[in-house]
Design an enzyme around this catalytic site. Structure first.
Site, short mmCIF file in Angstrom:
data_model
loop_
_atom_site.label_atom_id
_atom_site.label_comp_id
_atom_site.label_asym_id
_atom_site.label_seq_id
_atom_site.Cartn_x
_atom_site.Cartn_y
_atom_site.Cartn_z
CB SER A 107 -0.86 -0.04 1.27
OG SER A 107 -1.48 1.20 1.47
CE1 TYR A 109 -3.96 -2.63 5.75
CE2 TYR A 109 -3.40 -0.37 5.17
CZ TYR A 109 -3.75 -1.65 4.79
OH TYR A 109 -3.87 -1.94 3.46
CE LYS A 115 -1.60 -4.53 3.51
NZ LYS A 115 -1.93 -5.79 2.86
#
Ligand code: NAD
Ligand code: WQD
Length: 356
Positions: free
Chosen positions: A128, A156, A160
């Site tokens: 991302s 989050y 990644k």
């Protein structure tokens, strides 16, 4: 063309379902696993409705090793994996970070171990743009190139980032294996047929699904998070990429991994290279809907950054991929999806709509 078989984890989710569809259309065999935490099996019917081919589906959790192994046992023809399965709510990741690390990082590590056991050495990973954090802190890094220093600002995003390192270590340790880390910018839109789209469970977090709710009257107005950013209209800038273009980016990355001259692990941005402000998105979606959509300016959302616009040149050069669809098309497609599916995937698609 050889019919390669691709395992898609998280394949009933938003981006996974579009990628499954594009792969089937391009002649690949597709096996999907998903635990249906944030999606519905109805997606499988919709994929079949559009392309006439039904992907194989198993309800399996990516952290369940025996479950994963049983899929590789049954499908010894699997030669690559596209790994979408993950938890993806930025806000929730601050409340239950351990769960995010268990599923997102633990799940990937487990998957890589099983892949190694079954001799599968190619993986495309859903990373991302959030791994860049606030790229405006680094001079000359907007639009953002892949070499921009990484520094995600929430759990989050860190999952990644860690995933990228886990996969790189795995590839370095296993000669001949190959990985593509695809850093998506802001995926949006739906299939032009109106049959496939995004069906967030619970309260949506992202701008366009929220605007969709405003357009159908499920939400009174949009809250614009901050109009005091240093952009031309004061609202924050993002790179909105049509989900069909994004799905095709996965095919381009897979082709790279099947190219015998490529080995190793590499990151590519998947974005348009064009930034839009929140006000521009409200305007563009309003145009597709045919009326002005109500909004109110609210304080900035904590953790938001001014500008996340991709420099997509590397993918264009090395994957021969670039976006083709416009923001206007994304808005029109999203509106068709929202209108045709008032209950998302909770109902079968009304076949008469296909004739339109
Ligand atoms: P999504 O939630 O629609 O899809 C993820 C899928 O994974 C869901 O179907 C969910 O049920 C499944 N899943 C979750 N945990 C699982 C588990 N333990 N085992 C098996 N399946 C599980 O999300 P999406 O928008 O399609 O995102 C796909 C991937 O792309 C994710 O990894 C996400 O982090 C990443 N990503 C998304 C965006 C975005 O804005 N949508 C942007 C950048 C990256
Ligand atoms: C876009 C813009 C908001 C909602 C997130 C994740 C990122 C990636 C994509 C997974 C921002 C503004 C939003 C609203 C608003 N996902 N906004 N009112 O934050 O760029 O990225 O999704 O990897 O990791 O962080 O996307 O759609 O939430 O917001 O004004 O009600 O819209 O402030 O400027 P974001 P978004």
């Amino acid at each position: 063309m050889a019919k390669e078989t691709v395992l898609i984890t998280g394949g009933t989710g938003y981006i996974g379902s579009f990628t499954a569809l594009e792969l089937l259309v391009a002649g690949y065999n597709v096996v999907i696993i998903d635990n249906l935490y944030n999606s519905s099996e109805e997606t499988i019917n919709r994929i079949e409705l559009i392309c006439g081919i039904r992907p194989t589906f198993y309800k399996v959790d990516v952290t369940d090793t025996p479950g994963l192994e049983s899929v590789f046992e049954k499908h010894s023809e699997i030669s690559s994996v596209i790994h979408f399965a993950a938890l993806k709510s930025v806000g929730q990741s601050g409340e239950i970070p351990a769960e995010y690390y268990r599923v997102n990082v633990g799940g990937t590590a487990q998957l890589l171990s099983v892949m190694k056991k079954y001799g599968v050495d190619k993986i495309v990973f859903s990373s991302s743009a959030t791994v860049y954090g606030d790229a405006t802190r680094h001079p000359g890094m907007i639009p953002i190139p892949e070499e921009c220093p990484l520094g995600p600002t929430n759990p989050y995003g860190r999952t990644k980032w860690f995933n990228e390192m886990v996969i790189e270590d795995h590839v370095n340790a296993n000669k001949g294996s190959a990985a593509a880390l695809l850093r998506y910018f802001n995926p949006c839109g739906a299939h032009p047929s109106g049959v496939l789209g995004e069906d967030p469970q619970g309260v949506p977090y992202n701008l366009l699904p929220l605007l969709g709710q405003v357009a159908v009257g499920k939400r009174e107005k949009l809250l614009v998070f901050g109009d005091d950013y240093q952009s031309h209209d004061g609202t924050a800038i993002r790179d909105y990429i049509h989900v069909v273009d994004l799905a095709q980016g996965h095919i381009a990355a897979l082709k790279k991994l099947y190219d015998p001259s490529f080995a190793g692990c590499k990151a590519w941005n998947l974005g348009t290279g064009r930034g839009s402000t929140v006000f521009e998105i409200i305007e563009a979606f309003g145009k597709a809907v045919g009326r002005k959509l109500p909004y109110e300016v609210a304080p900035r959302r904590p953790g938001d950054v001014l500008d996340l616009t991709a420099k997509p040149d590397l993918a264009r050069r090395e994957l021969q991929w670039h976006t083709r669809k416009t923001l206007e098309e994304a808005c029109e497609d999203l509106w068709r999806w929202v209108k045709n599916n008032p209950s998302g995937y909770r109902e079968e698609y009304k076949k008469e709509l296909l004739e339109e």
